[in-house]
Design an enzyme around this catalytic site. Structure first.
Site, PDB file in Angstrom:
ATOM      1  NE  ARG A 194      47.543 -17.164 -36.783  1.00  0.00           N
ATOM      2  CZ  ARG A 194      48.597 -17.959 -36.652  1.00  0.00           C
ATOM      3  NH1 ARG A 194      49.290 -17.964 -35.528  1.00  0.00           N
ATOM      4  NH2 ARG A 194      48.952 -18.753 -37.628  1.00  0.00           N
ATOM      5  CD  GLU A 222      16.337  -0.621 -53.392  1.00  0.00           C
ATOM      6  OE1 GLU A 222      15.935   0.131 -54.292  1.00  0.00           O
ATOM      7  OE2 GLU A 222      15.577  -1.158 -52.577  1.00  0.00           O
TER       8      GLU A 222
END
Length: 143
Positions: free
Chosen positions: A33, A128
């Site tokens: 870009r 978790e």
């Protein structure tokens, strides 16, 4: 509860994989870009974000590998497991944010997987054990 350590390491490893994917996408985009005749990756505003992210990825990668190594060698790794999970979860969220910023409006569109990863990264901070549980575990192990 010793079984949960492996899950926390898995979360950290998954977060590193997600972050690496987003970094790789962002680096490629920053190379291709161009604005004002120059790749956006040559601009400090973009390149410094990518450098920080790459460093964070490597730090978390080494931390979860160390925790896994300790587990494999029969050593107690509760602190390292929680540290890896805590930092891994933050990493995935930060990587999604950086990728979204580097890609600008294109990163927000459903044409690229960034917006999905941006939403999905949040779950790493919950599975978790939440961030707060990890901090409590780390503090308890220190003290």
């Amino acid at each position: 509860m010793s079984w949960i350590g492996g899950g926390r390491i898995n979360i950290a490893a998954g977060a590193v994989g997600t972050a690496q994917f987003l970094l790789d996408m962002s680096v490629e985009y920053a190379r291709d870009r161009e604005t004002f005749g120059k790749p956006i990756g040559h601009r400090q505003g973009v390149s410094f974000q990518l450098a920080e992210l790459a460093t964070d990825i490597e730090q978390v990668r080494q931390l979860y590998r160390y925790a896994a190594w300790k587990m494999d060698n029969g050593e107690r790794a509760r602190t390292e497991e929680s540290m890896a999970k805590l930092r891994g979860a933050k990493l995935a969220n930060d990587a999604a944010d950086v990728a979204m910023q580097v890609h600008g409006g294109a990163g927000f569109m459903k044409d690229l997987p960034i917006e999905r990863n941006y939403r999905s990264a949040r779950v790493f901070r919950i599975f978790e054990g939440t961030d707060e549980i990890q901090k409590r575990t780390i503090a308890r192990e220190l003290i």
